[in-house]
Write an enzyme that holds these catalytic residues in place. Structure first.
Site, PDB file in Angstrom:
ATOM      1  N   ASP A  90       0.575  -1.511   0.394  1.00  0.00           N
ATOM      2  CA  ASP A  90      -0.485   0.170   0.056  1.00  0.00           C
ATOM      3  C   ASP A  90       0.768   1.333   0.401  1.00  0.00           C
ATOM      4  O   ASP A  90       0.622   2.385  -0.317  1.00  0.00           O
ATOM      5  CB  ASP A  90      -0.968  -0.318   1.024  1.00  0.00           C
ATOM      6  CG  ASP A  90      -1.999  -0.806   0.985  1.00  0.00           C
ATOM      7  OD1 ASP A  90      -2.652  -1.194   0.064  1.00  0.00           O
ATOM      8  OD2 ASP A  90      -2.678  -1.365   2.152  1.00  0.00           O
ATOM      9  N   ASP A 152      -6.855  -4.700  -4.721  1.00  0.00           N
ATOM     10  CA  ASP A 152      -6.810  -3.396  -4.088  1.00  0.00           C
ATOM     11  C   ASP A 152      -5.280  -2.817  -4.195  1.00  0.00           C
ATOM     12  O   ASP A 152      -5.107  -1.312  -4.830  1.00  0.00           O
ATOM     13  CB  ASP A 152      -6.558  -3.798  -2.648  1.00  0.00           C
ATOM     14  CG  ASP A 152      -7.543  -4.174  -1.926  1.00  0.00           C
ATOM     15  OD1 ASP A 152      -7.904  -5.677  -2.640  1.00  0.00           O
ATOM     16  OD2 ASP A 152      -7.755  -3.687  -0.499  1.00  0.00           O
TER      17      ASP A 152
HETATM   18  N1  GLY Z   1      -7.931  -3.368   2.618  1.00  0.00           N
HETATM   19  C1  GLY Z   1      -8.565  -1.862   2.046  1.00  0.00           C
HETATM   20  C2  GLY Z   1      -9.871  -2.243   1.809  1.00  0.00           C
HETATM   21  O1  GLY Z   1     -10.257  -2.171   2.994  1.00  0.00           O
HETATM   22  O2  GLY Z   1     -10.523  -1.559   0.888  1.00  0.00           O
END
Ligand code: GLY
Length: 376
Positions: A90, A152
């Site tokens: 991330d 994601d």
């Molecule tokens: N894992 C990232 C989200 O909650 O979208």
């Protein structure tokens, strides 16, 4: 007349963000409880959304105080760039919306350096056997997360595509595109729904299992995951011009739009049982905000005959969010959008304002008000 709501929504976002700048300041808000955002450490994956919102609003009103807070948040994240055990995939979300946003707006050289450093750390997570960017580090002790990948991550690729354009070195783009192709193969289903999590054997690159992750079940359709796919695939098409990404972005977009039905907000997972009670059927406004920005992105990449299909759908979602979910009647509430659901399987942050919902609502409304700069 038709545009009035867009201006009103933009004004609401600017006013509340200026208020929030006084209330929240140099911090990392995540989920709003009892009208106030709880704060996370800078290493939490959501760290970039608040500075990203501040930068969008700054673009609109040039309020220097917002710029100062965004820059200070960015500096608070610096210690992470020297500790690979504190950061995960991330990094894309975190430094695209802080340092890269700063660099794109101000040309700040330190911000550019930070964004490039984050891109270099992100490519270090690539596994050449499975062609994937590893998601997380071990949660506890020696947990083996070396083969875990989640949808994601498609959003994290934007930082890599930018790094290649910025440096003229295609390595970053090659890795991003390889990860994207792996996603086309293993995450995007025939009907346009999306797998949240795939686990690889990190030695051989073989797929071991497909899991539900933050969704209801392994074969369900987690709404926010579907939204990450819509936007992330569109970003990959924008930078690579590989038509397979655009086709997949459209397919996932059609799935998302058709599952909105006439709802104000998507259900957090499009395949939760119709149980007629509030056991499962929580809304997720953040999924709609993300998908709407993805649809706007697609509308800028397709032929003139298709533009309105995607642009109108995006506008309609953002308009519904403004009328049905925006917190405009309560300026004490720090969140901008009610009705997001963070993590249903862990029963965390259900039906509340959440910072990524607020960020994408801000991005979408800014774009509808003719802001051309996109950080991704
Ligand atoms: N894992 C990232 C989200 O909650 O979208």
């Amino acid at each position: 007349m038709e545009c009035k709501w867009k201006e009103e929504a933009w004004k609401f976002i600017q006013e509340k963000t200026q208020l929030n700048n006084e209330r929240i300041g140099v911090n990392f808000p995540h989920a709003s409880k009892n009208k106030h955002y709880d704060l996370e450490k800078p290493q939490w994956w959501t760290a970039g959304f608040w500075p990203g919102m501040l930068w969008y609003v700054y673009l609109g009103n040039k309020d220097e105080k917002l710029k100062l807070t965004a820059e200070a948040c960015e500096k608070e994240m610096d210690y992470l760039l020297t500790d690979t055990e504190l950061i995960d995939h991330d990094m894309g979300f975190m430094w695209t919306l802080s340092s890269l946003a700063n660099y794109k707006i101000t040309g700040n050289k330190d911000a550019r350096r930070r964004a490039l450093l984050a891109a270099n750390l992100l490519v270090g997570r690539f596994n050449v056997k499975g062609n994937y960017i590893r998601a997380w580090n071990a949660w506890i002790g020696k947990d083996d997360n070396s083969g875990v990948v989640i949808i994601d991550c498609m959003m994290n690729l934007a930082l890599l595509y930018w790094a290649s354009e910025e440096t003229g070195d295609p390595r970053f783009k090659h890795i991003a595109e390889s990860h994207g192709k792996m996603v086309l193969e293993n995450f995007i289903r025939e009907d346009g729904s999306v797998q949240h999590m795939v686990v690889f054997d990190s030695e051989t690159g073989e797929v071991l299992e497909k899991l539900g992750g933050q969704g209801f079940a392994a074969d369900s359709a987690w709404a926010r995951g579907c939204a990450w796919a819509v936007y992330g695939l569109a970003i990959s098409y924008k930078y690579t011009k590989n038509i397979e990404f655009l086709n997949a972005a459209k397919k996932t977009a059609h799935y998302f739009i058709s599952n909105m039905k006439d709802r104000k907000c998507p259900v957090w997972d499009f395949r939760v049982p119709e149980d007629g009670e509030r056991k499962y059927r929580y809304p997720d406004s953040s999924a709609a905000a993300i998908a709407a920005c993805g649809l706007l992105h697609i509308s800028e990449l397709v032929s003139e005959y298709e533009v309105s299909l995607y642009k109108d759908a995006a506008e309609s979602m953002l308009k519904t969010l403004y009328y049905e979910c925006a917190t405009k009647e309560d300026m004490e509430e720090e969140g901008l959008l009610y009705h997001a659901t963070g993590h249903f399987p862990e029963q965390k942050n259900l039906d509340i304002p959440i910072i990524y919902g607020d960020y994408f609502f801000t991005e979408g409304i800014a774009r509808l008000n003719n802001e051309k700069l996109v950080f991704w």
